[in-house]
Scaffold this motif. Structure first.
Motif, PDB file in Angstrom:
ATOM      1  N   GLU A 272       0.265  -3.101  -7.594  1.00 36.80           N
ATOM      2  CA  GLU A 272      -0.637  -2.060  -7.095  1.00 36.80           C
ATOM      3  C   GLU A 272      -0.793  -2.213  -5.591  1.00 36.80           C
ATOM      4  OE1 GLU A 272      -5.116  -0.270  -7.963  1.00 36.80           O
ATOM      5  OE2 GLU A 272      -4.237  -1.801  -9.263  1.00 36.80           O
ATOM      6  N   ALA A 273      -0.309  -1.246  -4.846  1.00 42.59           N
ATOM      7  CA  ALA A 273      -0.307  -1.338  -3.383  1.00 42.59           C
ATOM      8  C   ALA A 273      -1.555  -0.681  -2.802  1.00 42.59           C
ATOM      9  CB  ALA A 273       0.935  -0.660  -2.819  1.00 42.59           C
ATOM     10  N   PRO A 274      -2.149  -1.280  -1.779  1.00 39.88           N
ATOM     11  CA  PRO A 274      -3.292  -0.649  -1.119  1.00 39.88           C
ATOM     12  C   PRO A 274      -2.827   0.519  -0.243  1.00 39.88           C
ATOM     13  CG  PRO A 274      -2.690  -2.668   0.026  1.00 39.88           C
ATOM     14  CD  PRO A 274      -1.807  -2.589  -1.186  1.00 39.88           C
ATOM     15  N   ASP A 275      -3.764   1.313   0.188  1.00 44.25           N
ATOM     16  CA  ASP A 275      -3.423   2.391   1.125  1.00 44.25           C
ATOM     17  C   ASP A 275      -2.931   1.772   2.436  1.00 44.25           C
ATOM     18  OD1 ASP A 275      -4.176   4.328  -0.695  1.00 44.25           O
ATOM     19  OD2 ASP A 275      -6.265   4.347   0.011  1.00 44.25           O
TER      20      ASP A 275
ATOM     21  N   TYR B 168       3.340 -18.383   5.930  1.00 43.94           N
ATOM     22  CA  TYR B 168       2.688 -17.933   4.697  1.00 43.94           C
ATOM     23  C   TYR B 168       1.646 -16.867   4.997  1.00 43.94           C
ATOM     24  CZ  TYR B 168      -0.308 -17.795   0.612  1.00 43.94           C
ATOM     25  OH  TYR B 168      -1.046 -17.354  -0.449  1.00 43.94           O
ATOM     26  N   LEU B 169       1.631 -15.818   4.169  1.00 42.69           N
ATOM     27  CA  LEU B 169       0.677 -14.730   4.316  1.00 42.69           C
ATOM     28  C   LEU B 169      -0.101 -14.562   3.015  1.00 42.69           C
ATOM     29  CD1 LEU B 169       3.060 -12.099   5.986  1.00 42.69           C
ATOM     30  CD2 LEU B 169       1.219 -13.347   7.151  1.00 42.69           C
ATOM     31  N   SER B 170      -1.400 -14.369   3.127  1.00 41.84           N
ATOM     32  CA  SER B 170      -2.195 -14.027   1.949  1.00 41.84           C
ATOM     33  C   SER B 170      -1.730 -12.664   1.439  1.00 41.84           C
ATOM     34  CB  SER B 170      -3.678 -13.985   2.288  1.00 41.84           C
ATOM     35  OG  SER B 170      -3.946 -12.884   3.153  1.00 41.84           O
ATOM     36  N   ASP B 171      -2.144 -12.325   0.229  1.00 39.76           N
ATOM     37  CA  ASP B 171      -1.693 -11.061  -0.354  1.00 39.76           C
ATOM     38  C   ASP B 171      -2.104  -9.873   0.516  1.00 39.76           C
ATOM     39  OD1 ASP B 171      -0.389  -9.871  -2.770  1.00 39.76           O
ATOM     40  OD2 ASP B 171      -2.314  -8.840  -2.919  1.00 39.76           O
ATOM     41  N   ALA B 172      -3.346  -9.872   0.975  1.00 37.13           N
ATOM     42  CA  ALA B 172      -3.819  -8.756   1.804  1.00 37.13           C
ATOM     43  C   ALA B 172      -3.057  -8.708   3.119  1.00 37.13           C
ATOM     44  CB  ALA B 172      -5.320  -8.899   2.048  1.00 37.13           C
ATOM     45  N   ASP B 173      -2.834  -9.875   3.735  1.00 33.35           N
ATOM     46  CA  ASP B 173      -2.108  -9.901   5.007  1.00 33.35           C
ATOM     47  C   ASP B 173      -0.650  -9.479   4.821  1.00 33.35           C
ATOM     48  OD1 ASP B 173      -4.343 -10.718   6.356  1.00 33.35           O
ATOM     49  OD2 ASP B 173      -3.834 -12.857   6.302  1.00 33.35           O
ATOM     50  N   LEU B 174      -0.082  -9.837   3.673  1.00 35.32           N
ATOM     51  CA  LEU B 174       1.306  -9.463   3.415  1.00 35.32           C
ATOM     52  C   LEU B 174       1.458  -7.951   3.342  1.00 35.32           C
ATOM     53  CD1 LEU B 174       4.218 -10.228   2.812  1.00 35.32           C
ATOM     54  CD2 LEU B 174       3.574 -10.539   0.408  1.00 35.32           C
ATOM     55  N   TRP B 175       0.541  -7.286   2.612  1.00 31.73           N
ATOM     56  CA  TRP B 175       0.605  -5.820   2.556  1.00 31.73           C
ATOM     57  C   TRP B 175       0.454  -5.223   3.957  1.00 31.73           C
ATOM     58  CZ3 TRP B 175       2.650  -3.569  -1.403  1.00 31.73           C
ATOM     59  CH2 TRP B 175       2.456  -4.038  -2.703  1.00 31.73           C
ATOM     60  N   ALA B 176      -0.442  -5.784   4.732  1.00 32.90           N
ATOM     61  CA  ALA B 176      -0.664  -5.265   6.088  1.00 32.90           C
ATOM     62  C   ALA B 176       0.578  -5.431   6.959  1.00 32.90           C
ATOM     63  CB  ALA B 176      -1.866  -5.968   6.729  1.00 32.90           C
TER      64      ALA B 176
ATOM     65  N   MET C 236       3.627  -5.647   5.868  1.00 31.61           N
ATOM     66  CA  MET C 236       4.657  -4.731   5.348  1.00 31.61           C
ATOM     67  C   MET C 236       4.491  -3.338   5.953  1.00 31.61           C
ATOM     68  SD  MET C 236       4.646  -5.922   1.328  1.00 31.61           S
ATOM     69  CE  MET C 236       5.564  -4.477   0.761  1.00 31.61           C
ATOM     70  N   ASP C 237       3.233  -2.922   6.163  1.00 27.28           N
ATOM     71  CA  ASP C 237       2.991  -1.606   6.758  1.00 27.28           C
ATOM     72  C   ASP C 237       3.608  -1.484   8.147  1.00 27.28           C
ATOM     73  OD1 ASP C 237       1.573  -0.733   4.544  1.00 27.28           O
ATOM     74  OD2 ASP C 237      -0.386  -1.304   5.373  1.00 27.28           O
TER      75      ASP C 237
ATOM     76  N   ARG D 215       7.743  -4.899  -4.529  1.00 29.37           N
ATOM     77  CA  ARG D 215       6.644  -4.665  -3.584  1.00 29.37           C
ATOM     78  C   ARG D 215       6.948  -3.505  -2.649  1.00 29.37           C
ATOM     79  NH1 ARG D 215       2.315  -7.735  -1.706  1.00 29.37           N
ATOM     80  NH2 ARG D 215       1.709  -9.452  -3.076  1.00 29.37           N
ATOM     81  N   TRP D 216       8.159  -3.495  -2.117  1.00 37.95           N
ATOM     82  CA  TRP D 216       8.524  -2.382  -1.229  1.00 37.95           C
ATOM     83  C   TRP D 216       8.467  -1.052  -1.979  1.00 37.95           C
ATOM     84  CZ3 TRP D 216       8.065  -3.333   3.573  1.00 37.95           C
ATOM     85  CH2 TRP D 216       8.514  -4.502   4.175  1.00 37.95           C
ATOM     86  N   LEU D 217       8.970  -1.045  -3.205  1.00 35.05           N
ATOM     87  CA  LEU D 217       8.968   0.193  -3.986  1.00 35.05           C
ATOM     88  C   LEU D 217       7.539   0.631  -4.300  1.00 35.05           C
ATOM     89  CD1 LEU D 217      11.910  -0.531  -6.468  1.00 35.05           C
ATOM     90  CD2 LEU D 217      11.961   0.863  -4.392  1.00 35.05           C
ATOM     91  N   ALA D 218       6.675  -0.343  -4.647  1.00 38.10           N
ATOM     92  CA  ALA D 218       5.286  -0.004  -4.961  1.00 38.10           C
ATOM     93  C   ALA D 218       4.573   0.601  -3.762  1.00 38.10           C
ATOM     94  CB  ALA D 218       4.545  -1.256  -5.434  1.00 38.10           C
ATOM     95  N   ALA D 219       4.957   0.174  -2.577  1.00 34.96           N
ATOM     96  CA  ALA D 219       4.359   0.719  -1.349  1.00 34.96           C
ATOM     97  C   ALA D 219       4.904   2.102  -1.015  1.00 34.96           C
ATOM     98  CB  ALA D 219       4.595  -0.239  -0.189  1.00 34.96           C
ATOM     99  N   GLY D 220       5.837   2.589  -1.832  1.00 32.97           N
ATOM    100  CA  GLY D 220       6.413   3.909  -1.584  1.00 32.97           C
ATOM    101  C   GLY D 220       7.446   3.922  -0.484  1.00 32.97           C
ATOM    102  N   ARG D 221       8.009   2.746  -0.156  1.00 30.16           N
ATOM    103  CA  ARG D 221       8.930   2.642   0.966  1.00 30.16           C
ATOM    104  C   ARG D 221      10.373   2.804   0.516  1.00 30.16           C
ATOM    105  NH1 ARG D 221       6.770   0.244   5.371  1.00 30.16           N
ATOM    106  NH2 ARG D 221       8.565   1.257   6.365  1.00 30.16           N
TER     107      ARG D 221
END
Length: 675
Positions: free
Chosen positions: A129-132, A192-200, A202-203, A223-229
């Motif tokens: 589940e990817a954040p906005d 190493y990145l926390s989950d929230a930092d990793l999503w950020a 990736m953006d 993860r990339w696919l879940a982010a819609g990338r």
């Protein structure tokens, strides 16, 4: 749910993370490699790197841990020839050995499944589940996601990026253990990145890439696919498999400099895909539950037969009797010839015969009597059971002659576990009725029993413990007339937690013709069966035993709702089936007999005022199949529980479902009139 998840490795490892999330979303127990495991199936999320210093040792460790348990395996990092011949061979032998030993094997792709020689199921990796999005991509950034190690493709991408103007490479992650000294010139490593930092982070990437030299499943790609990338992925069988499922997002690459250059000049490459396929942990965990139900059903439902005990048990044989002395003598002679080494007593329960039976035997015989008030086989059996001296009760009808070995075959299960309910094999002219033969085949002699298998409890060839018989208060003595009392008895036994067993070696011969032949004409037969069905409908609440739309004194499902539940939600539950709602008590429902305190076979307790799911029947079936206790989860939030009378699981299963609050008007006049 009686599945124990074997969790091994650091939480940040991708395979360990998969194991933990599967447990989070499916339910069950958790244990480590050195823990004492609870009886029942074990699930192992396996990569050899986590379980031992070498592939063979890793498999040895798994097999040692699960010894004596059925087990399933989720295979990860499946061996590939690109690893090198020697390493591939060592890992291949180990993986193949574990797959052959497992009761259920699963991979994340069809490409991986094709590696194995044994039967393999496929459950694709979930899209997380990817954040906005928190930011827009930095122009010219190329991103490689995950642990850094040789073969992941960092070097390949760095070399290719240097051939395209304006590109920079970022590695979103840290070095894998043992590869901390790996040099990556021209690559920015975030660590190493926390989950929230990793999503950020990736953006911020403009061109996501998966450049593994060899890979067969990839959490980073998911993860990339879940982010819609859109993602550039190194060509492989697996890449093409994923591309077929995500054609808008996956670009298969053979020439990295050209692919990077094309992506850099394409303004649409950084744009997100709006419509993503729904394949997250809800779907993955449900798919796993489906496989566990198929492969471990008896364990999950608590219907595993005990190991039979050969020591001869003392047996009380109870025979309901009515005016058929010749048949009774044959039954007693059959018991005498049974060659059972334990003590045997015979109890004749006379249902008001014209003349009390006077029988002599080499075995102790007790005759108990009741008045003739109609066909009261249920009361007669209870009368006989109350007179029994021994713990093992074997019921035989007065026209059913046991063959040698019958008592030993029946009693060996009951002695091993007093919860055992044993059905023998009743022959008519040397042949068992077809409907029973069909039942034994598709239930594997009742090993695959479920909450409808009370239909195969036959009182003429039945064995239970006195303890269990007393626990359920025996047969229902209010049932008068031919038929149905054994089904009703079986219904209560199952809901109490009994273990159903059919023993084909416990054989008895039925002397009289079968009911279908004996009762004539057809109108009499119809009247008798219909009377039986009506009697059972008020006693057995299962949907197959009663018609929909009829109100009974006891409903099958009892729903508890919070006090702030609006009336339309209460009504929706009342319309959802054979349901009673115990709260709230709005004046609107004062006269409705289905609203008020009650107990049922199934209880549903909601913490929020939600309407019933459209798949309520499927939810209930899944809970029953997984052990009788489930936590309802809606939008990743627990919103209630389902409990059956028969609960055989140590921990609840997670049941993902679609429930929602009332969406209509809260003004009742509008709801009444639909405006």
């Amino acid at each position: 749910m009686n599945i124990t998840h074997l969790l091994v490795g650091p939480a940040e490892h991708g395979v360990t993370e998969y194991a933990q999330l599967l447990a989070d979303h499916s339910g069950g127990l958790r244990a480590g490699l050195e823990d004492t495991l609870h009886p029942g199936p074990i699930h192992v999320t396996f990569t050899d790197h986590l379980f031992g210093p070498d592939p063979e040792s890793a498999v040895d460790a798994v097999l040692a841990a699960v010894e004596g348990h059925p087990f399933s395996v989720s295979f990860h990092d499946v061996p590939q020839p690109e690893e090198g011949l020697e390493r591939f061979e060592r890992r291949s032998n180990a993986y193949q050995r574990l797959a052959r030993m497992a009761d259920l094997s699963v991979t994340n792709s069809f490409h991986e499944a094709s590696f194995f020689d044994s039967d393999i199921h496929v459950i694709a990796l979930p899209l997380p589940e990817a954040p906005d999005p928190a930011s827009t991509p930095d122009p010219g950034t190329v991103g490689v996601l995950g642990f850094i190690y040789p073969g992941k493709g960092h070097e390949t991408i760095a070399t290719a990026a240097r051939q395209v103007d304006g590109l920079s490479v970022r590695a979103l992650g840290t070095y894998s253990l043992g590869h901390e000294n790996m040099e990556l010139p021209g690559v920015e490593v975030t660590g190493y990145l926390s989950d929230a930092d990793l999503w950020a982070e990736m953006d911020r990437i403009a061109i996501p890439v998966c450049a593994h030299r060899h890979f067969s499943a990839s959490g980073s790609l998911m993860r990339w696919l879940a982010a819609g990338r859109r993602v550039l992925v190194a060509d492989s069988d697996y890449a093409r498999e994923v591309a077929a499922n995500h054609p808008e997002q996956v670009v298969v690459v053979n020439d990295w400099p050209s692919a990077l250059a094309e992506a850099a000049k394409d303004p649409e490459f950084t744009q997100r895909v709006n419509t993503l396929p729904t394949w997250g942990w809800q779907e993955v965990s449900t798919s796993w539950q489906d496989l566990w139900i198929t492969h471990f059903g008896p364990w999950l439902r608590g219907n595993i037969p005990p190991s039979p005990v050969d020591d001869p048990a003392a047996v009380s044989v109870v025979i309901p009797y009515y005016n058929d002395f010749d048949s009774l003598k044959k039954v007693i002679a059959g018991i005498e010839k049974n060659n059972h080494e334990g003590n045997v007593e015979i109890i004749i329960a006379d249902d008001g015969s014209d003349v009390p039976p006077e029988v002599t035997s080499t075995l102790p015989i007790t005759v108990v009597r009741q008045e003739d008030q109609g066909f009261r086989a249920a009361a007669a059996r209870n009368l006989g059971a109350r007179a029994a001296s021994h713990e093992v009760l074997v019921f035989l009808d007065g026209d059913t002659v046991p063959r040698p070995g019958y008592l030993s075959a029946m009693s060996r299960w009951i002695t091993a576990d007093p919860r055992s309910v044993v059905v023998g094999t009743r022959l008519q002219d040397g042949v068992e009725p077809q409907w029973l033969r069909d039942a034994w085949e598709y239930t594997r002699h009742l090993r695959l029993s479920d909450d409808t298998s009370w239909r195969f409890i036959i009182s003429s060839v039945l064995g239970t413990s006195k303890q269990l018989f007393s626990q359920v208060n025996g047969f229902d003595e209010t049932m008068i007339g031919y038929g149905g009392e054994d089904w009703e008895f079986g219904w209560r036994l199952w809901n109490t937690g009994a273990i159903f067993i059919h023993d084909p070696e416990a054989v008895a011969d039925h002397l009289e013709p079968e009911w279908d032949v004996r009762v004539q004409p057809e109108m009499d037969k119809l009247a008798q069966k219909n009377a039986e069905s009506i009697a059972l409908a008020s006693r057995i609440t299962h949907p197959i035993a009663r018609p929909s739309g009829v109100f009974f004194e006891q409903q099958d499902i009892v729903v508890s709702l919070p006090g702030n539940t609006p009336e339309p939600v209460v009504t929706a539950w009342l319309q959802a089936g054979d349901v009673r709602v115990v709260s709230p008590m709005s004046e609107l429902f004062q006269a409705d007999p289905r609203v008020g305190f009650a107990t049922g076979r199934i209880s549903i307790e909601l913490s929020q005022p939600l309407c019933p799911p459209t798949d309520l029947a499927e939810c209930l079936l899944r809970v029953e199949q997984l052990g009788g206790h489930g936590v309802l989860r809606y939008k990743n939030r627990n919103v209630g529980q389902i409990r059956y009378k028969r609960i055989t699981c140590q921990t609840p299963a997670i049941i993902h479902t679609q429930m929602h609050p009332w969406q209509g008007s809260l003004r009742l006049e509008r709801w009444f009139a639909s405006w």
